[in-house]
Scaffold this active site. Structure first.
Site, short mmCIF file in Angstrom:
data_model
loop_
_atom_site.label_atom_id
_atom_site.label_comp_id
_atom_site.label_asym_id
_atom_site.label_seq_id
_atom_site.Cartn_x
_atom_site.Cartn_y
_atom_site.Cartn_z
N ARG A 104 0.88 -1.18 0.00
CA ARG A 104 0.00 0.00 0.00
C ARG A 104 0.91 1.22 0.00
O ARG A 104 1.70 1.41 0.94
CB ARG A 104 -0.92 0.00 1.22
N HIS A 131 -7.34 0.72 -6.55
CA HIS A 131 -7.59 -0.12 -5.37
C HIS A 131 -8.29 -1.39 -5.86
O HIS A 131 -9.48 -1.62 -5.60
CB HIS A 131 -8.45 0.65 -4.37
N GLN A 134 -10.32 -3.96 -3.60
CA GLN A 134 -11.61 -3.38 -3.20
C GLN A 134 -12.66 -3.61 -4.29
O GLN A 134 -13.75 -4.10 -4.03
CB GLN A 134 -11.43 -1.88 -2.93
N ASP A 226 -17.30 7.08 -1.71
CA ASP A 226 -16.04 6.96 -0.96
C ASP A 226 -15.75 8.33 -0.34
O ASP A 226 -16.43 9.32 -0.64
CB ASP A 226 -14.91 6.53 -1.92
N CYS A 266 -16.73 1.84 0.45
CA CYS A 266 -15.57 0.97 0.70
C CYS A 266 -15.07 1.05 2.14
O CYS A 266 -14.36 0.18 2.59
CB CYS A 266 -14.45 1.32 -0.28
N ARG A 294 -14.16 -8.62 1.32
CA ARG A 294 -12.73 -8.41 1.08
C ARG A 294 -11.95 -9.67 1.46
O ARG A 294 -11.01 -10.07 0.79
CB ARG A 294 -12.21 -7.22 1.90
N1 CP Z 1 -11.50 -0.08 2.18
C1 CP Z 1 -10.23 -0.20 2.61
O1 CP Z 1 -9.30 -0.51 1.86
O2 CP Z 1 -10.08 0.03 3.94
P1 CP Z 1 -8.70 0.19 4.74
O3 CP Z 1 -8.09 1.51 4.34
O4 CP Z 1 -9.12 0.13 6.18
O5 CP Z 1 -7.79 -0.95 4.36
N1 NVA Z 2 -9.94 6.80 -1.44
C1 NVA Z 2 -9.59 6.33 -0.12
C2 NVA Z 2 -9.84 4.88 0.02
C3 NVA Z 2 -9.54 4.30 1.38
C4 NVA Z 2 -9.77 2.82 1.43
C5 NVA Z 2 -8.14 6.69 0.17
O1 NVA Z 2 -7.30 6.52 -0.72
O2 NVA Z 2 -7.85 7.16 1.27
#
Ligand code: CP
Ligand code: NVA
Length: 307
Positions: A104, A131, A134, A226, A266, A294
């Site tokens: 990540r 993502h 997701q 989101d 999400c 997930r």
């Molecule tokens: N939706 C999602 O990826 O959540 P987190 O940021 O908690 O992993």
């Molecule tokens: N768009 C959000 C998604 C979190 C799961 C971010 O990148 O923070």
């Protein structure tokens, strides 16, 4: 043989998307019935995170444990990476210890650097641009609710961000019609939209982008949103809070969707901003199943890449 990675939904073949969804359904049923399934015994998954996470981290760790393997959380800040060791050298070394790596990070180009040097599968656990885990879990949730995907109308309200990009790619691959309502200047990346429009056309779907939430939500099967401020965008908070104000999923917006419509997010959510508490907790909400799925889709992904 070339190492298989999962960096974007666009890079996954249509047949593999369907196979992953089918497999995730079976793994979910098996998990519910209490059956043990340990094909990844002796394997180790690394999770290297440069941003916070609740769902991705915990569901991947649980997924790996349930499949009989082990997982190792690696906080990027504790690595020699922070003292100047390169991504490529770190990826080469980690490839000697681990069997797969979830990353990540910020720029999608950084993820590509990891994947280019790693000799083990690299899985995108979220970048600024995509993502994919997701979106694959989201397809699973939608198919679970409606029985099939083709021809459904999915309306995404808000920021044309990483989650929106992966949803666009996922919708295109499965013939889902996706409508996005975004404020001016916050539309999804035109390159991603352009590439997915070609796929959508082949699969019988379409991608529409407007500025009008109510129009986009008309007769929708799915209303999805989101956060307005993604990780790394904290400095833009003031402008974003102002621009996104009319882009909320709430009872009013839900009333123009189909009566059978479901609400998705999400997570993490900011109640009262991009979504009202009523919409999150109401009987049309699929949000908690969405979070659960997930786990199941990621087990299918791990089997696919490591099995
Ligand atoms: N939706 C999602 O990826 O959540 P987190 O940021 O908690 O992993
Ligand atoms: N768009 C959000 C998604 C979190 C799961 C971010 O990148 O923070």
């Amino acid at each position: 043989m070339k190492t298989k990675h999962l960096l974007t939904v666009h890079e996954i073949a249509v047949s593999d998307v369907t196979a992953l969804l089918d497999r995730a359904d079976r793994l979910k049923a098996q998990h519910r019935s209490g059956g043990l399934h340990r094909p990844l015994a002796g394997k180790t998954l690394g999770l290297l995170f440069e941003k916070a996470s609740t769902r991705t981290r915990v569901s991947f760790e649980a997924a790996m444990n349930q499949l009989g393997g082990g997982s190792l959380f690696i906080s990027a800040g504790d690595l020699q990476l922070k003292r100047g060791e390169s991504i490529a050298d770190t990826a080469r070394v980690l490839s000697r210890y681990l069997d797969a790596l979830v990353v990540r990070t910020f720029g999608h180009d950084l993820l590509e650097e990891w994947a280019a040097a790693a000799t083990i599968p690299v899985i995108n656990g979220l970048t600024d641009l995509h993502h994919p885990c997701q979106a694959l879990g989201d397809l699973m949730t939608i198919r679970e609710r409606f029985g099939s995907l083709k021809g459904l109308k999915l309306t995404y309200i808000g920021d044309g961000n990483n989650v929106a990009h992966s949803l666009i790619e996922a919708a295109a691959k499965t013939g889902v019609e996706i409508h996005l309502a975004c404020p001016k200047g916050f539309e999804p990346d035109p390159l991603i939209v352009g590439a997915s429009r070609i796929v959508a056309k082949q699969m019988g779907g379409k991608i529409e982008i407007s500025r009008e939430p109510a129009k986009a939500a008309e007769d929708a099967d799915v209303l999805y949103t989101d956060v307005w401020i993604s990780m790394g965008q904290e400095k833009q908070a003031k402008t974003r809070l102002k621009k996104f104000k009319p882009y909320q999923i709430n009872g009013r917006l839900l009333s123009v969707a189909k009566p059978s419509a479901i609400v998705m997010h999400c997570l993490p959510a900011h109640r009262g901003l991009e979504i009202s508490s009523d919409a999150m907790d109401g009987k049309q909400s699929a949000i908690w199943d969405q979070a659960e799925n997930r786990l199941h889709i990621q087990k299918a992904i791990l089997e696919w890449l490591l099995g």
